[in-house]
Every structure is written in structure tokens, then in C-alpha cells.
Design an enzyme around this catalytic site. Structure first.
Site, PDB file in Angstrom:
ATOM      1  N   ASP A 403       0.848  -1.186   0.000  1.00 11.46           N
ATOM      2  CA  ASP A 403       0.000   0.000   0.000  1.00 11.46           C
ATOM      3  C   ASP A 403       0.892   1.248   0.000  1.00 11.46           C
ATOM      4  O   ASP A 403       2.109   1.167   0.208  1.00 11.46           O
ATOM      5  CB  ASP A 403      -0.894  -0.023   1.241  1.00 11.46           C
ATOM      6  CG  ASP A 403      -2.075   0.930   1.144  1.00 11.46           C
ATOM      7  OD1 ASP A 403      -2.323   1.485   0.058  1.00 11.46           O
ATOM      8  OD2 ASP A 403      -2.749   1.132   2.168  1.00 11.46           O
ATOM      9  N   GLU A 406       2.586   4.799  -4.254  1.00 13.87           N
ATOM     10  CA  GLU A 406       2.573   5.661  -5.446  1.00 13.87           C
ATOM     11  C   GLU A 406       3.934   6.347  -5.693  1.00 13.87           C
ATOM     12  O   GLU A 406       4.234   6.578  -6.879  1.00 13.87           O
ATOM     13  CB  GLU A 406       1.459   6.710  -5.323  1.00 13.87           C
ATOM     14  CG  GLU A 406       0.057   6.145  -5.411  1.00 13.87           C
ATOM     15  CD  GLU A 406      -0.333   5.340  -4.174  1.00 13.87           C
ATOM     16  OE1 GLU A 406      -1.058   4.345  -4.334  1.00 13.87           O
ATOM     17  OE2 GLU A 406       0.095   5.691  -3.068  1.00 13.87           O
ATOM     18  N   ASP A 477      -8.826   3.466  -2.451  1.00 11.30           N
ATOM     19  CA  ASP A 477      -9.731   3.890  -1.381  1.00 11.30           C
ATOM     20  C   ASP A 477     -11.039   4.437  -1.956  1.00 11.30           C
ATOM     21  O   ASP A 477     -11.232   5.644  -2.100  1.00 11.30           O
ATOM     22  CB  ASP A 477      -9.049   4.953  -0.515  1.00 11.30           C
ATOM     23  CG  ASP A 477      -7.871   4.380   0.248  1.00 11.30           C
ATOM     24  OD1 ASP A 477      -7.750   3.149   0.325  1.00 11.30           O
ATOM     25  OD2 ASP A 477      -7.057   5.167   0.753  1.00 11.30           O
TER      26      ASP A 477
END
Length: 784
Positions: A403, A406, A477
Site C-alpha cells: 500500500d 505511489e 480507497d
């Protein structure tokens, strides 16, 4: 930028073009795929997506035709003009894809920008200019599919997107230009042709699919090389295979990863995890996986356990595993900056972290506080990260959830000038950002594979083209909104059309509060989604199947059990997809691309080729319109046979998700089980829908790589239908001990006689169905 063509030279499969001001290369990968390349930044290709390029030796005819160079393969005709304008035709000379010769001319936008912005409106700017731009003519009949997980409808015509991996917690809507993944690839469908374009550039890229002006579409980049692949094909399926031949196929996962998965931010301490597991078993809800979010770690330090919350993690995970639960733990890239913390100290000592332009380790803030970021563009760093996976595996962890990769950070995004080693080709964050999560997934995959010997289960939020080789993905999300349930379907379908077959969205929504009705409808979609995970955020209400009321619990149980019965069918889809590149969830256009009715269908999908799912996606709705394509379809619930090529109305009370089976289908089913591996399944159920059809069923050990050495069994079923129905059963390959028998459920009750290998069989009539058992051997089944 290029000028006129000065000369050209043919070297094997490459056509080198010298222009007045620059040079270009056309490389024929195979008769259907051609690479267009100009070394604007680097002299050679350097792809993070195309790792094992297979060049096919094929006949190439190159001729100078005055103002242009003509290149012919067996399938394509390419014309190259001055300024490196490249037009693609099929071999009969029909134009497929043409460069736009005029200047870009954005639609006029009227009004005062500053006034609109003062009131809080987002205002589109006038034309963006990019270092690299390829502008293509719009003929007017184009439909665009792919581009990964972008918001909006299935057909991307008229949309504008940016490829820059972005953690944006605001509710995702159609105007979002960027989300977590950058997959710079799209499929163009025209009335009588189709092709794909893959723009292999990891810098920030831009895709305007006719939003700026309906005369053209374009893709561009801020830096890097001009490097795109034109991928031809006779249909969308061939184009998708060509793209996945380049970037890789989704590998066959372990079967338990296809079971139901339960997650929350966070299940902690260990008593809460045990409570969740106990509820699944006591309430008779199948479940294979529980995810642990960031609170299992000591102070959010990766590869650690909080000993107060989880005093003996090995004992806990062993107990859960004995009850059929696999544990997946979250890992973020941010490493806490802390003395005497081994991961930090080792990484610092060996130079494994990204630095600023002065060579000082770059620091930003994430969950642990001040954190540093592994440089996954460095192979030594990836190898080190891969080795760290054994710390989790030794604790009993079965999979890893990447997670925040990015990468996300709290003190603003990483600056553009953060430095990365990039396999000895030192570069900055502008080039690595979009592949950071991809490279983290690759390192994780390789570590789990090395230290477990099994097919790794990795789930990632950030991705690039080719990530499907290493990881499943989820769409990030989302929110517990009906809009996000609706949006999830075209997002997942376009991920599949972009090569990422193993994907899913958080069932029930991550943020906000789910409602009983929304969860009931979402689990009906989730049952047919490759990654089937219910996940919710911190400070939201409970969202487990039993968290609402008895009706919601029963609906969850019903569809989770349906998912488990369909596991062999889903496994077959992923096995075949490893060869074909076809996804599990498929837009109708993938199989019916000449049917104009399916081009814009966003709220139905195919689960493989044989099952059509038309879920309810609006609050309070109990009936919906369903489009059934050509052929005949059988209502899964009522067994009614319906002619296709038309719209129907289908009643859908809260516990019914409209599902239709294509006539001529054979759908393998498993018996009830609480988790994958609970039972040694020696009898496979064959759910038969009489008609003309063929089906191949695959069996292996569900976990190891032995199947790549031939350790599997393959059953072929060929069904023919006239006055009688005959099913030829052939064992095409038999190197794995599979079934003793087949239980056949024949969806028709007008039966006079059944024989297998000319021996008559007894059968039972049961609710519009006939049931009987045959041995799992080669032979001929005849039903009169």
C-alpha cells in the site's frame, strides 16, 4: 521536430529513418505489432513493462514511394512521411490509424476563469503542450477501451486522463484525471477494425481521447522517448493477446487467493482477529483470508510485529491456518527513520534509499513519522527487499499487501529531483514515480517465490503496465457510495482490458458508512470479481457480513457460497488467461464487438464467456433492464430459456443478482466448503446447459509451480445437440490425480434415457433438473 526524410536503412526487423532534424526507428515485432521509436532521451529502449521481448522473424517489404516510405508485413501496411508521421493500414489498404496533420485546435471555452475559480470551480485549462506528442485523427466511429482503472464510463471517448500515480482520498468522480495506476495503453474499436496503442513511457503522460477537439485524439509525455507500439488484430481478443504478449500475462494464482477475503483498518489486537475468524466459521460463511492493516506493526515499522497487540504472532497465525485462514499483512514502502531499527540501518548502510540531489537520504513523513524510501529502481535494493519477505513468511504470513506505494507521503509529494539509481542510469523521481509501485511489487513477488516455493500472492495499490506479472491489484480507497459501486464495474473491466485480470474493488466501500442494502448488492458483484475482498476504513461502522441484520447476513452467505461453488470455473479462466491474456471480468464488447448495443454497456459484464452478470446498482431498485446478446441464455435462478439479441426486464428482489448462462455451457462446480483445501474433492459437479458447446477444465495442486513441469490434468468436454445431446469427454493430459467421478446436473427435465459409454444410467429429477453420476474417465455421454 523531424523535417523531411533524408534516407532509410533496413537492418533485420528494424527500419532506420534519417530525418533532417532527427532520427526514428520502426521495429517490426511480428506481422501485427510495430514499434515506433525516437531516442529523444535515451539511445535505446529501456522498458519496465516489456521485459522479455520476443521478435518474430517475418517477411518485411520496404519501399521508397517518393514522399513516404512504405513498409509491409503479412498483416499491416505502414506509411512513414516527413515529420515522422506514421499511418497504419490493414493489408487490404484500409486506413486504421492516421496521424493528424493540422495544428491542435482546442474547443473554445467561454467565460472568466478567475471568477469561476474564485467560487471554487475546477476549470479546465486551454491546450497542454508536451515535449512528446502524438496526435491521431478521429474518423468519428471510434470507441476507446483500456487505460487501466480510470473513472468514468467503459468507453473512454471524450475523456481526458493523466498518467501520474496519485493517492487522492477525495471521493472519486468522473473528473478525476489520475488515480493510483498508470497503464498507458488503450484499444480502439472502429466499425470494421480494431487496434491497440501502448505508449511505453514512465514519465507523466497524457491521454486526450477527443475531449479537446472531436477531430483528433492525442497522447503525450513530459520527457523520455517517443516509444509506442501499434498492436493490430482481427478483433479485440487478438489485440489484447498482442499487448499481453508484450507486457506479460497474469500468472495462475494459488486457488485460496480466489476465496473470500475479509479486511479492515484494522483488525487488532489478536483477540479481534480470533473473533473475526470464529464468526466466519460459526455463522457458516466461507472465508480463506484475513488481512492485517498497519496496526499489527510496532510503531508502523515494516517487517515488525507489535508485541503488545500480537505477543506470539507465529502461534496465532499457525492456529488460524489450522482453521483454514491465511493471513495477509500490509507493507508500505516508507521505512521509519530510527536508530537501531534493522531495516533502516541496513538500508542506510548499503545505500538502498532514494536521495536528494546532494546525495543525502531523502526524508518525508508517512505513518511511522519521518521515513525514508527504498530505491526500487536499484536491483540490489529489490533483492534486499525480496529477502525481507522471509521475515513475514517465517511468521506464517501467506501473502503481502503493498500500500501507499505511489509513493504517498504526508509532507507533500516527493519532489521531482529526488534521485534514483535506475540500474546505473541515474535519474530522478519524474521517471521513477509511475513505476515505483510496480518495482516494489516485483521485489515482493520474487522474494515470496524464492522463500515459499509457491505462487506468490501480492496485492498492490500502485501499478504500471506489466504489473500483472507480479501482483493482483485493487482500485484503492473507494467510498461506501452507490456511485462507487456503479463506477467499480467499468474500472475493473478496463483494468482487464489493460492486461490486469486479477483485480477487485473493496466490497462495501472503504470510507463512509456502508448500508445493509449497499453491502447486499456489492457482495453480489464481488462474487464475480477476481479479487473478492470486503475492506473498510478506520472509524467507519462494522462492515462484516454479520454486522447489519439477518437478511444481510443471509445474502452475504448465499453469494459467498456461490463464489466457492464457482471456484473451479474461475480457476479455469485464470489458467487459460495465462496463455490468452483474456481477463476474468469481460465487457460484452470483448465477445460481441460487432453488436452496437454493447459498446456503452457499463452495468453488465461477462464472467468468462459463459456467464453474464447484470447486478443491481441503485438504491431501492428491484427490477432492471438486461441486454442479452445473440444466442440463447438461461436464467440461472429460474432456468428459463431466453432468446438473445434483445433487452428484457428482470425482477431482482434484494437477494437476487440477475445471472444468465449461455446455452451450450458446462460450468464446473465444487461442493460446499468453508475454505479452499478443507475437503479433498474427488467428485466434480458439472452444471450442464444443453446446446452446442465446448469446455476445457484444468486441475492441479492449486499452489505450486509443478504445473509448469506438466503436473496437471486436463478434461475436454465437447457437447453436441440435435435429437439427443451427446457429450464427448476426453482426458487430454493426465499427470495429476484429480477426480473419481462427475456429478452431472442437467438443466432440463424432459429426459427419457441416459447412457455413458453405451451403458444406461439411473437418474433423479429435481426441480427442473436431472442429476446423475458418471466416472471421471474418457467416454461418451448420451442424453435422449
Amino acid at each position: 521536430m523531424f523535417g523531411k526524410i533524408v534516407s532509410h536503412k533496413v537492418e533485420d526487423n528494424k527500419i532506420h529513418l534519417e530525418f533532417e532534424k532527427n532520427k526514428g526507428i520502426l521495429e517490426v515485432i511480428n506481422p501485427m505489432i510495430v514499434n515506433v521509436f525516437c531516442p529523444l532521451k535515451y539511445n535505446n529502449h529501456y522498458s519496465r513493462a516489456v521485459e522479455n521481448l520476443n521478435i518474430e522473424q517475418c517477411e518485411i517489404l520496404v519501399q521508397e514511394k517518393g514522399s513516404y516510405i512504405e513498409i509491409k508485413t503479412e498483416a499491416l501496411l505502414i506509411k512513414v512521411y516527413e515529420d515522422f508521421k506514421v499511418d497504419f493500414y490493414n493489408i487490404e489498404g484500409k486506413i486504421l490509424c492516421e496521424d493528424f496533420r493540422e495544428e491542435r485546435a482546442p474547443f473554445i471555452r467561454r467565460g472568466t476563469i478567475s471568477d469561476a475559480q474564485d467560487e471554487g470551480h475546477n476549470v479546465d485549462k486551454q491546450a497542454h503542450n508536451h515535449k512528446i506528442e502524438v496526435v491521431k485523427r478521429l474518423f468519428g466511429d471510434e470507441k476507446f477501451y483500456g487505460l487501466g482503472e480510470k473513472t468514468g464510463h467503459l468507453n473512454k471517448r471524450g475523456y481526458y486522463y493523466e498518467m501520474w500515480n496519485t493517492d487522492d482520498p477525495t471521493p472519486h468522480v468522473e473528473s478525476h484525471k489520475s488515480l493510483y495506476k498508470s497503464i498507458p495503453y488503450f484499444i480502439t474499436l472502429r466499425e470494421d477494425s480494431t487496434f491497440g496503442i501502448f505508449f511505453d513511457n514512465t514519465f507523466k503522460t497524457y491521454f486526450d481521447m477527443g475531449k479537446e477537439n472531436s477531430e483528433y485524439y492525442y497522447f503525450g509525455a513530459e520527457d523520455g522517448n517517443l516509444d509506442y507500439y501499434f498492436i493490430g488484430g482481427n478483433n479485440i481478443q487478438e489485440v489484447l493477446k498482442g499487448y499481453t504478449d508484450l507486457t506479460g500475462k497474469t500468472p495462475l494464482p494459488q486457488m485460496w487467493t480466489l476465496g473470500y477475503q475479509q479486511s479492515r483498518w484494522s483488525y487488532s489486537p489478536e483477540g479481534r482477529v480470533k473473533e473475526i475468524a470464529k464468526n466466519f466459521r460459526e455463522k457458516d460463511i466461507p472465508c480463506d483470508t484475513i488481512h492485517l492493516d498497519i496496526d499489527y506493526m510496532e510503531s508502523f515499522k515494516v517487517f515488525t510485529w507489535d508485541k503488545e497487540r500480537f505477543p506470539d504472532e507465529k502461534k496465532l497465525l499457525n492456529e488460524l491456518n489450522e482453521d483454514g485462514f491465511k493471513i495477509v499483512t500490509i507493507i508500505d514502502p516508507g521505512v521509519k527513520k530510527e536508530k537501531n531499527y534493522d531495516i533502516y540501518e541496513t538500508g542506510l548502510k548499503n545505500g538502498y534509499f532514494a536521495t536528494d540531489k546532494d546525495g543525502i537520504t531523502y526524508v518525508n513523513r508517512v505513518w511511522p513519522g519521518d521515513s525514508v524510501f527504498p530505491d526500487f529502481s536499484n536491483k540490489d535494493t529489490r533483492d534486499w527487499w525480496a529477502e525481507n519477505q522471509k521475515l513475514l513468511l517465517n511468521s506464517g504470513v501467506s501473502g503481502v499487501w503493498n500500500d501507499m506505494n505511489e509513493p504517498a507521503s504526508f509532507n507533500g509529494p516527493l519532489p521531482d529531483d529526488v534521485q534514483f539509481e535506475n540500474e546505473g542510469r541515474n535519474t530522478d523521481h519524474t521517471e521513477i514515480h509511475n513505476v515505483y509501485g510496480h518495482l516494489m511489487a516485483k521485489a515482493t513477488f520474487e522474494g515470496i517465490k524464492k522463500h515459499s516455493g509457491k505462487r506468490p500472492f501480492v496485492i498492490t495499490r500502485a501499478a504500471y503496465a506489466g504489473t500483472q506479472k507480479y501482483s493482483t491489484v485493487w482500485t484503492g480507497d473507494n467510498q461506501s457510495f452507490w456511485d462507487h459501486l456503479r463506477m467499480s464495474i467499468p474500472m475493473l473491466l478496463n483494468l482487464g482490458m489493460s492486461g490486469i485480470s486479477f483485480c477487485g474493488a473493496d466490497v462495501g466501500g472503504f470510507s463512509f458508512d456502508c448500508t445493509p442494502e449497499l453491502l447486499s448488492r456489492w457482495v453480489q458483484v464481488g462474487a464475480f470479481t477476481p479479487l473478492f475482498r470486503n475492506h473498510s476504513g478506520s472509524n467507519t461502522r462494522d462492515q462484516e457480513p454479520w454486522a447489519f441484520d439477518e437478511e444481510t447476513l443471509n445474502i452475504n452467505r448465499k453469494y459467498i457460497k456461490l463464489r466457492y461453488s464457482l471456484l473451479p470455473y474461475l480457476y479455469d479462466l485464470l489458467w487459460s488467461g495465462e496463455t490468452t491474456g483474456l481477463p476474468v471480468m469481460r465487457p460484452l464488447v470483448l465477445h460481441y464487438e460487432r453488436d452496437k448495443e454493447v459498446y456503452e454497456i457499463n452495468d453488465q459484464f461477462l464472467f468468462g464467456e459463459n456467464i453474464l452478470v447484470a447486478p443491481i446498482l441503485e438504491q431501492g431498485k428491484k427490477i432492471r433492464t438486461v441486454y442479452l446478446p445473440e444466442g440463447q441464455w438461461i436464467d440461472y435462478w429460474t432456468k428459463e430459456v431466453i432468446d438473445g439479441g434483445k433487452y428484457i426486464l428482470k425482477d431482482a428482489p434484494l437477494d437476487i443478482c440477475p445471472v444468465f448462462i449461455k446455452k451450450g455451457s458446462i460450468v464446473p462446480n465444487y461442493p460446499e466448503q468453508s475454505y479452499v483445501g478443507e475437503k479433498d474433492i474427488k467428485e466434480l459437479t458439472l452444471d450442464v446447459y444443453p446446446g452446442q458447446g465446448q469446455y476445457v477444465h484444468y486441475v492441479d495442486d492449486k499452489a505450486s509451480y509443478n504445473y509448469r513441469e506438466g503436473e496437471y490434468t486436463l478434461y475436454e468436454f465437447i457437447m453436441k445437440s440435435d435429437e439427443k445431446v451427446a457429450i464427448d469427454i476426453n482426458i487430454k493430459h493426465e499427470e495429476y490425480k484429480a477426480y473419481n467421478s462427475f456429478k452431472v446436473i442437467y438443466n432440463c427435465n424432459t429426459i427419457k434415457e441416459i447412457s455413458f459409454n453405451e451403458e444406461k444410467l439411473d437418474f433423479l429429477e429435481n426441480n427442473n433438473k436431472i442429476e446423475f453420476i458418471i466416472p471421471a474417465i474418457s467416454g461418451k455421454l448420451v442424453i435422449r
